[in-house]
Design a protein around this motif. Sequence first.
Motif, mmCIF file in Angstrom:
data_model
loop_
_atom_site.group_PDB
_atom_site.id
_atom_site.type_symbol
_atom_site.label_atom_id
_atom_site.label_comp_id
_atom_site.label_asym_id
_atom_site.label_seq_id
_atom_site.Cartn_x
_atom_site.Cartn_y
_atom_site.Cartn_z
ATOM 1 N N PRO A 150 25.809 24.889 -70.906
ATOM 2 C CA PRO A 150 24.466 24.265 -70.688
ATOM 3 C C PRO A 150 24.509 22.831 -71.166
ATOM 4 O O PRO A 150 25.267 22.310 -71.763
ATOM 5 C CB PRO A 150 23.601 25.061 -71.515
ATOM 6 C CG PRO A 150 24.071 26.319 -71.593
ATOM 7 C CD PRO A 150 25.663 26.126 -71.841
ATOM 8 N N TYR A 175 24.027 18.992 -64.109
ATOM 9 C CA TYR A 175 24.311 20.210 -63.424
ATOM 10 C C TYR A 175 25.001 19.894 -62.057
ATOM 11 O O TYR A 175 25.599 20.769 -61.579
ATOM 12 C CB TYR A 175 23.242 20.958 -63.573
ATOM 13 C CG TYR A 175 22.592 21.760 -64.539
ATOM 14 C CD1 TYR A 175 23.603 22.515 -65.309
ATOM 15 C CD2 TYR A 175 21.570 21.172 -65.420
ATOM 16 C CE1 TYR A 175 23.223 23.148 -66.688
ATOM 17 C CE2 TYR A 175 21.252 21.698 -66.492
ATOM 18 C CZ TYR A 175 22.116 22.387 -67.188
ATOM 19 O OH TYR A 175 21.841 23.371 -68.432
ATOM 20 N N ARG A 199 19.352 17.714 -64.444
ATOM 21 C CA ARG A 199 20.109 17.973 -63.010
ATOM 22 C C ARG A 199 21.211 17.020 -62.764
ATOM 23 O O ARG A 199 21.902 17.456 -61.990
ATOM 24 C CB ARG A 199 19.018 17.745 -61.878
ATOM 25 C CG ARG A 199 17.877 18.909 -62.024
ATOM 26 C CD ARG A 199 17.038 18.659 -60.810
ATOM 27 N NE ARG A 199 17.746 19.120 -59.421
ATOM 28 C CZ ARG A 199 17.706 20.565 -59.050
ATOM 29 N NH1 ARG A 199 17.262 21.192 -59.699
ATOM 30 N NH2 ARG A 199 18.494 20.798 -57.945
ATOM 31 N N ALA A 205 16.409 22.280 -69.736
ATOM 32 C CA ALA A 205 17.562 22.261 -68.645
ATOM 33 C C ALA A 205 17.078 21.876 -67.186
ATOM 34 O O ALA A 205 17.741 21.137 -66.418
ATOM 35 C CB ALA A 205 18.112 23.634 -68.201
ATOM 36 N N PHE A 211 17.857 31.114 -64.375
ATOM 37 C CA PHE A 211 18.812 29.717 -64.718
ATOM 38 C C PHE A 211 20.033 30.104 -65.058
ATOM 39 O O PHE A 211 20.946 29.345 -65.509
ATOM 40 C CB PHE A 211 18.019 29.559 -66.134
ATOM 41 C CG PHE A 211 16.698 28.978 -66.196
ATOM 42 C CD1 PHE A 211 16.632 27.577 -66.164
ATOM 43 C CD2 PHE A 211 15.701 29.402 -66.081
ATOM 44 C CE1 PHE A 211 15.344 26.747 -66.018
ATOM 45 C CE2 PHE A 211 14.209 29.086 -66.001
ATOM 46 C CZ PHE A 211 14.383 27.619 -65.974
ATOM 47 N N TYR A 216 23.206 27.872 -61.360
ATOM 48 C CA TYR A 216 23.117 26.270 -61.337
ATOM 49 C C TYR A 216 22.845 25.855 -62.791
ATOM 50 O O TYR A 216 23.802 24.822 -63.075
ATOM 51 C CB TYR A 216 21.725 25.751 -60.508
ATOM 52 C CG TYR A 216 21.683 24.530 -60.498
ATOM 53 C CD1 TYR A 216 22.528 23.581 -59.756
ATOM 54 C CD2 TYR A 216 20.513 23.894 -61.198
ATOM 55 C CE1 TYR A 216 22.356 22.295 -59.831
ATOM 56 C CE2 TYR A 216 20.417 22.489 -61.049
ATOM 57 C CZ TYR A 216 21.331 21.665 -60.456
ATOM 58 O OH TYR A 216 21.142 20.258 -60.354
ATOM 59 N N TYR A 217 22.210 26.586 -63.817
ATOM 60 C CA TYR A 217 21.898 25.782 -64.882
ATOM 61 C C TYR A 217 23.160 26.360 -66.039
ATOM 62 O O TYR A 217 22.729 26.145 -67.019
ATOM 63 C CB TYR A 217 20.491 26.122 -65.373
ATOM 64 C CG TYR A 217 19.579 25.346 -64.530
ATOM 65 C CD1 TYR A 217 19.213 24.232 -64.705
ATOM 66 C CD2 TYR A 217 18.693 26.280 -63.662
ATOM 67 C CE1 TYR A 217 18.100 23.572 -63.889
ATOM 68 C CE2 TYR A 217 17.908 25.564 -62.791
ATOM 69 C CZ TYR A 217 17.507 24.109 -62.938
ATOM 70 O OH TYR A 217 16.628 23.424 -62.006
#
Length: 388
Positions: free
Chosen positions: A44, A284, A281, A277, A231, A234-235
């Motif tokens: 993360p 990510y 962006r 999170a 989550f 993508y996260y």
Amino acid sequence: MTKIAQLPHLQPFFAMEILAMAKTLEAEGREICHLEVGEPGAAPAPEVIAAVQQSAEMDPQRYTPAKGELNLREALCEYYRSQHSAVVKPENILITNGSSAGFVLAFLSGFKKGSRIAVTRPGYPAYLNIISSLGFEPVEIEVHAQDGWRLDADELRAAHKANPFDGLLLASPANPTGAMVEREDLARIINACDDLGIRFISDEIYHGLSHGLPETSALELGDNALIINSFSKYYCMTGWRLGWLVLPDEMVRQTEMLAQNMFISAPSISQLAGRVALDCRDYYNAQKSNYVRNGMLLVEALNEMGFKNARMSDGAFYAYVGIDGLADDSVAFCKALLQEAGVAATPGVDFDRVKGHKFVRFSYAGDHDMLVQAIEKMAGFLSRPLSI
């Protein structure tokens, strides 16, 4: 002796079976390249880790409301406003213990016992197993490589006419194919569901991972759809077990009561991580760039090795490829690939119980250097006569 209830429909989740086998080999000292699970290799965002460390030291981790912390739900409303120009109220969002709990709550709250719920084939294996285990009946609608693995409204209507069903669960981007349904086609599918009285469930857990096509949330097209998101992908938070539902008004209270009794609440520290999170962006999106780089490398290599239908997907981080000419049994192929080459991949029978023996799914979400090593190992494995 009390007999245990049998679930004859229940089948193994082969991605997890292969993962367990791979972990056993690693415990014996083998080096394994993991391409079997859809798990981002990145951690993360640093801001997430810092916030969690501080909270773990300073704050007691206690139950939250069953619907989740209000600040997280409000932040998700802002996410839908900024990313999809969709208006969502915090009271319509319910935070879940991963998307898996979301599916359970959605099915139990959204359908009467014995209802028939349609999914596409190939598709995520837990769909069938959860639907059946909860007392519902799954209906499969086959999608095809020549159509980009996409469902369209005409196919939906034809499938319903031949074998009526009460709900449709559709993922875009999809697992295992990475196929995406574009906005106009999604609108036609949702309109068909409304015409036929079908409850539409939109699995959007791979949102954020499009490789170029615009991502459309079903929330942009109406208020009747039930949204499932997470989550995990993508996260980069698979182990944090955090997801969410966006519920139509009529389902909110019943789903909340189910969540209270079945799960109490999602982990408080995971909810904190998710809240942070959502504001990271840029980090990510940089990870997504790595997936695209990995995918292009893997697809080129798979084509050179003789796999069929190897092409860059619309989204997610999977290559779903045919093994015609290489092997006849994807389970045996994946076990041999793991044992002999140290590369873990998922047999297609996870995703298609009819034709999946002809396919294998590779995940390219992990470390780039590991992927390069896996490609070299696979090339060596396929250069020898296969004993399967």
